[in-house]
Design a protein around this motif. Sequence first.
Motif, short mmCIF file in Angstrom:
data_model
loop_
_atom_site.label_atom_id
_atom_site.label_comp_id
_atom_site.label_asym_id
_atom_site.label_seq_id
_atom_site.Cartn_x
_atom_site.Cartn_y
_atom_site.Cartn_z
N ILE A 85 0.85 -1.20 0.00
CA ILE A 85 0.00 0.00 0.00
C ILE A 85 0.88 1.25 0.00
O ILE A 85 0.60 2.24 -0.68
N SER A 86 1.95 1.20 0.76
CA SER A 86 2.88 2.33 0.80
C SER A 86 3.42 2.63 -0.60
O SER A 86 3.46 3.77 -1.04
N ARG A 87 3.81 1.58 -1.32
CA ARG A 87 4.31 1.77 -2.69
C ARG A 87 3.20 2.27 -3.62
O ARG A 87 3.42 3.14 -4.45
N SER A 88 2.00 1.72 -3.45
CA SER A 88 0.90 2.09 -4.33
C SER A 88 0.52 3.56 -4.16
O SER A 88 0.26 4.26 -5.13
N ILE A 89 0.48 4.02 -2.91
CA ILE A 89 0.03 5.39 -2.64
C ILE A 89 1.19 6.38 -2.68
O ILE A 89 1.01 7.56 -3.00
N GLY A 90 2.38 5.90 -2.35
CA GLY A 90 3.55 6.78 -2.40
C GLY A 90 3.85 7.51 -1.11
O GLY A 90 4.56 8.50 -1.10
N TYR A 91 3.29 7.01 -0.01
CA TYR A 91 3.62 7.58 1.30
C TYR A 91 4.08 6.46 2.23
O TYR A 91 3.78 5.28 2.02
N ASN A 92 4.82 6.85 3.27
CA ASN A 92 5.40 5.87 4.19
C ASN A 92 4.37 5.10 5.00
O ASN A 92 3.28 5.61 5.29
N ILE A 93 4.76 3.91 5.41
CA ILE A 93 3.97 3.13 6.37
C ILE A 93 3.77 3.99 7.62
O ILE A 93 4.70 4.65 8.07
#
Lengths: 285, 285
Positions: free
Chosen positions: A262-270
């Motif tokens: 999800i972090s990669r998909s949205i582009g923000y950190n966990i």
Amino acid sequence: MKSEIECLTCVYNQILRISKVATESSSDIEIILKESAKYLGNANLNLTPPELAQPLYKLVYKITKNDDPYKNIKDEHIKIALTLYPKLKEFVEKGSDRLLESTKVAMMGNAIDLGSTFDKIEIDFEKFLTDNFELNDYIEFKKAIERSKKILFIGDNAGETVFDRVLIETLLDLGKEVKYAVKSKAIINDATKEDALKSGIQNVVETGSQMAGTVLYKLSEDFIQILKNTQLIIAKGQANYETLSDEELPIFFLLKIKCAPISRSIGYNIGTNILLKSKKYKLKS
Amino acid sequence: MKSEIECLTCVYNQILRISKVATESSSDIEIILKESAKYLGNANLNLTPPELAQPLYKLVYKITKNDDPYKNIKDEHIKIALTLYPKLKEFVEKGSDRLLESTKVAMMGNAIDLGSTFDKIEIDFEKFLTDNFELNDYIEFKKAIERSKKILFIGDNAGETVFDRVLIETLLDLGKEVKYAVKSKAIINDATKEDALKSGIQNVVETGSQMAGTVLYKLSEDFIQILKNTQLIIAKGQANYETLSDEELPIFFLLKIKCAPISRSIGYNIGTNILLKSKKYKLKS
């Protein structure tokens, strides 16, 4: 979104976790884990993560003869969340923008999630307010609410429901008509109608589904109609993002980012709490 | 000890972790995880955890064509540990019982472990000293050392080696003859001869094995002779406990308890640093 390699280990961990809650029989858990492994060995990563995980949750329910292992934990989470409710309301009243503060409260609730590694109710307001927030889409969100009479709120986990209620009450005060969507049968710790009602939410609708997230071909005809005729959808949590982010629907996602895919998909950190407009969002008139 | 249900998910997580270090190819990792899942679906839990995991590590090495994925991390851990060495020695010199303090230093090093979820070098001495220690067997350990001329020290992870060196130096000062056993080829982040030498340890012997822990049928004849002719064995870490706890050998285990199966087996909480006499321990004259 499709499943990714990390989903394989994540689902496997989830299945161990829920199995331990569902039964005390090590041999039953061994059967579950071995059957789950065989399934994962041939897994189709083109499925969304909730679709990937679904047969394994069903397997747990079948082998343990327990079709709602998290029942007691869900009740406990709702109970704790209800004791926090006055403080949540106070938090909203003290802020200069009630909608913004209510939105943050709903985000706060998404920290409750037994399908990920974040499984505690975080009640530390001070700590939460120093958390990472990503609210770039807030102005558009506010505008969309102003222009919408009917709002569909798609819930996520039990307990989180009480936090959602705070945002719903703000929307009702703004004169909106809000439907709250829940699962038709228990899956992981996702809210059912009973959970929503216990949390003090009115106007609850069932999706017809017993799968995490909102998977279109699993929904009832009635719910599909609601989904298609709603001017604005607020969808909580990762599973709703995973299953709805590619759909052409007027959605704003509210979630805490809890894993690498999800972090990669949205582009923000966990760890980031994000308000996110769907890529395919178009405001309905 | 046999593997337990939690070992299935733990091994699967380990394989994802090392695969990500070994390769950047998602499709290779997908192959590894699916093949691993198939294997776990038919896993024999009568094996010790290192035996259970072994074919999967070999699979990672084969598919990624990288037979030492943790090489750089091991080097980095040794480098960091060497910068700590003067402080570790000072810690020992300041204590009233040098053997006890050296033993604690060796325990401290066991926090380094890429085969479990504890993967950072813990360098916070203050924090470490408030950790849980279980040293009930220390008096017998001390007595066993006094009576033994030859001691075999079975190492565990690279970096931890520098912490072990501190205990070894105390033993040498006491006039003991100490052999330090390492793996013959890299497995996970376990120390090899090169790692031990870089850490400043002399008198290194290889076990003949490339498997975590010390699995008797995998050892070289030479090493079996050393094992059988040693008056006292100090074995570091969980994998050595998992593979040697049922053997009739004069062993004291030094480890940090890092998972539920070991916690249940030993009877102390996860996180405890324990000095533990083998159940089958008999002092050799």
